[in-house]
Design an enzyme around this catalytic site. Structure first.
Site, short mmCIF file in Angstrom:
data_model
loop_
_atom_site.label_atom_id
_atom_site.label_comp_id
_atom_site.label_asym_id
_atom_site.label_seq_id
_atom_site.Cartn_x
_atom_site.Cartn_y
_atom_site.Cartn_z
N HIS A 135 3.66 -19.48 -0.29
CA HIS A 135 2.39 -19.22 0.41
C HIS A 135 1.51 -20.47 0.45
O HIS A 135 0.28 -20.39 0.41
CB HIS A 135 1.63 -18.06 -0.24
N ASN B 297 1.55 -8.36 1.78
CA ASN B 297 2.35 -9.02 2.82
C ASN B 297 2.18 -8.27 4.13
O ASN B 297 1.61 -7.17 4.16
CB ASN B 297 3.84 -9.04 2.45
N TYR C 174 0.80 -14.73 -11.78
CA TYR C 174 -0.32 -15.27 -11.00
C TYR C 174 -1.29 -16.05 -11.89
O TYR C 174 -1.78 -17.12 -11.51
CB TYR C 174 -1.03 -14.15 -10.25
#
Length: 709
Positions: free
Chosen positions: A97, A170, A384
């Site tokens: 990304h 997404n 993350y």
């Protein structure tokens, strides 16, 4: 320096609540986050040049030297500071990304969901919550194109009065793997191959397709990736899906399962492959510019925000596992409910400070939201945070303005890289009687977060349940639910991708594997790439599970793009004309198009206004027809050389990509007799057919035209 309040904190840090007499948390105002970010903006108009330490400098063009032609001196602190900052301007890009576009907006609730969750943004009607969103490609580096065949990431950060809540989604509803431990393998396989670092932003190479056939849980998402969803017309026309199963908890402590999805009010629309390749070459930044331009012009993108809710007692009522991220929840069985709208209404002021530094994390939750045991989600909760530590230089990335919540922050964490808070007092631990600023615990009744208490009883084991083993049923249901045109596009996409695969064995493995999705589809692909006839049994991994009769009955018509919303809003109409056309009424034509919420762009040989005063937007040489959604050709009585030289390419490209065409004037030198009669083509002497053209523009593509898919 920012002023300090009476608690010794900078003015952008709110003071903590005190245990006694604490006021109830107030809702965030519409512009709360905007005001917060405004505090960090710098207005440099009319100000003197300074160093980063505030020292005014007499000039900024020459290094300090010993004589006009002498060596540069080490004592030049200004040179040192400027070069040092330049040397450190780049931070590590996201591993996936990396290329994205961001926008600010609001979430407006339209349905009170407090029956199911105590999450503040979903409780109440017409409640507004500021948000920031980032839409991105997955595989390419930050400098790659906007328009590869790829899934689009679609993440949202809600700035609520109870903290930040992130949904990391997404534009397709399923993922390629079931367990997070495989994520590094998937990314390594789809990224450029490590020996040559090619190809860029493409899955059309050996390592990706080798991974797919060795991990057959990928079948469903690969079908979506080969579909038109992976080549969107605009980022304003993509769906969003939270992918994972989450839990909602209400004030009584009752839980339910939930999945998120948000759908564009413009509908879901895509390009065709040949068109996509040419768009990438002509304008690799087309989709981010499209988003910026739409917001600047006031054509704010809007998504309907929806949920699917499942009572916990129905967790095991389906032929698939509801925790499986490679499966959708069919709307036929679990209806979708609209609960709000997301409106993107403000562009970023600085790409790096906002879009590049924003840190999303599915672990950023608020009271009323909790996690499920989805094994992919569980791994992402770890990953993350770990990623942001490296990218953003340490543990204080939540203090960066774009990541900072609109509520006060108060805990015992201190120091670390890029610490901006100045905390008073001697206490940096918990619990303490020394300092009255020591934080206290808030009860769940007053807004304190607590995890849902789920009873767990199981063996510690590295395995997955049999309920995760059917990899083909929903892939088949998706394929059978879409239109014939969309199916043909999938076959062509597989054929293109596999033609780039060098190893014959991998090509054969793919057609054998996808024979378990649809045999006719696999046979067509095999024929196109020169593979042997597909063998579904040979292509079936025995660790999988053959689809049950119930599973084969699944239908998913909601995912066919043929069933989406169609409207002319914001579509670009290229008006191709001649510089010397004196008589045509461009003003009326442009007005008619704008009245229908579309965008008119006049294309001529130079940028001089038309004779009736309309602005010319593009020269023939600076715009490619693939960047327009429809074409109007105003044919002059005596076409100029430049008009005749370029009109053929504009009409041919538009025709073979199935887009609407309207010729006003004599068509003989431009279209043959058959083309003039083709679907979506209008030929007229004047503008009386404008309503028919708008109707064609709304349809966008005419697939029964004899073009080139």
């Amino acid at each position: 320096m920012a002023k300090k309040n009476d608690k010794g904190q900078h003015d952008f840090i709110k003071a903590p609540l005190t245990p006694k007499g604490a006021e109830k948390v107030k809702p965030v105002k519409d512009n709360a986050k905007i005001k917060d970010l405004e505090k960090n903006k710098v207005d440099n108009k009319g100000k003197a040049f300074t160093t980063n330490k505030g020292l005014k400098m007499a000039e900024d063009e020459f290094s300090l030297k010993a004589g006009r032609r002498g060596p540069t001196l080490l004592e030049d602190f200004h040179l040192r500071e400027k070069i040092m900052h330049f040397d450190h301007e780049r931070i590590p890009e996201r591993i996936v990304h990396a290329r994205g576009v961001g926008a600010h907006g609001i979430f407006k609730s339209t349905k009170d969901m407090s029956k199911y969750t105590k999450a503040c943004l979903f409780s109440g009607h017409n409640k507004e919550t500021p948000l920031f969103s980032r839409i991105s490609t997955v595989a390419g580096f930050r400098g790659s194109t906007d328009t590869p065949r790829d899934v689009r990431g679609f993440a949202i950060k809600f700035y609520t009065e109870e903290g930040n809540y992130d949904i990391v989604g997404n534009n397709v509803p399923v993922f390629i793997i079931q367990d997070a431990i495989k994520f590094p393998d998937f990314v390594h396989a789809v990224k450029p191959e490590p020996d040559t670092e090619v190809p860029q932003a493409q899955s059309a190479h050996d390592t990706f397709w080798d991974f797919v056939t060795r991990n057959q849980e990928s079948a469903h998402m690969v079908m979506w990736q080969m579909s038109d969803r992976a080549i969107p017309l605009s980022l304003r026309m993509v769906d969003g899906f939270g992918v994972h199963t989450f839990r909602w908890i209400n004030k009584e402590g009752k839980a339910c399962f939930v999945r998120y999805q948000w759908n564009p009010q413009l509908g879901v629309h895509s390009r065709v492959w040949d068109e996509t390749l040419k768009v990438s070459g002509n304008d690799p930044d087309s989709q981010r510019k499209d988003m910026y331009d739409a917001i600047d012009e006031g054509s704010y993108p809007v998504w309907d925000f929806c949920v699917q809710i499942l009572p916990v007692e129905k967790e095991h009522d389906f032929p698939f596992d509801i925790l499986d991220p490679t499966k959708v929840w069919p709307e036929e069985d679990i209806p979708k409910v609209k609960i709000g709208e997301m409106i993107f209404n403000r562009n970023v002021d600085n790409y790096f400070a906002e879009t590049e530094q924003v840190a999303f994390n599915p672990g950023n939750v608020i009271p009323g939201i909790d996690f499920s045991n989805d094994p992919l989600l569980q791994g992402r909760l770890f990953s993350y945070t770990d990623t942001q530590l490296l990218r953003l230089g340490g543990p204080n990335f939540a203090q960066i303005p774009i990541n900072r919540p609109v509520v006060g922050v108060h805990n015992n964490q201190r120091d670390g890289w890029h610490q901006h808070m100045i905390n008073k007092g001697p206490v940096a631990y918990h619990k303490s009687i020394i300092d009255d600023q020591s934080p206290y615990y808030e009860s769940p009744e007053n807004g304190g977060y607590e995890h849902y208490q789920e009873k767990i009883d199981g063996q510690v084991i590295k395995a997955r349940d049999d309920s995760f083993r059917d990899h083909f049923s929903q892939a088949t249901a998706f394929y059978k639910s879409i239109s014939k045109v969309e199916q043909e596009h999938i076959i062509n996409a597989f054929s293109f991708e596999l033609s780039k695969v060098q190893r014959e064995e991998i090509r054969q493995n793919v057609v054998d594997m996808f024979a378990n999705v649809d045999m006719k589809m696999a046979e067509e692909i095999a024929k196109n790439i020169g593979a042997d006839k597909p063998d579904a049994d040979r292509g079936f991994d025995p660790i999988g599970l053959k689809p049950s009769k119930e599973a084969k009955k699944v239908k998913m018509p909601e995912f066919a793009q043929a069933n989406t919303i169609f409207k002319p809003d914001t579509l670009k109409v290229g008006i191709y004309s001649d510089d010397d056309d004196d008589d045509f009424d461009f003003k009326s034509l442009v007005k008619k198009i704008k009245d229908n919420k579309a965008k008119a762009e006049i294309i001529q040989g130079n940028l001089k206004d038309t004779k009736d005063g309309q602005k010319v937007d593009h020269r023939y040489e600076t715009i490619h027809p693939v960047l327009e959604d429809a074409l109007i050709v105003v044919v002059p009585e005596k076409p100029s050389k430049d008009f005749s030289k370029n009109v053929g390419e504009f009409v041919d490209e538009t025709f073979k990509h199935y887009k609407p065409i309207w010729l006003i004037g004599d068509p003989e030198a431009i279209l043959d007799k058959e083309q003039q009669k083709a679907p979506g083509v209008i030929v007229s002497k004047d503008m009386k057919e404008i309503d028919k053209f708008i109707e064609n523009l709304t349809k966008q593509r005419f697939w029964d035209r004899d073009g080139s898919i």
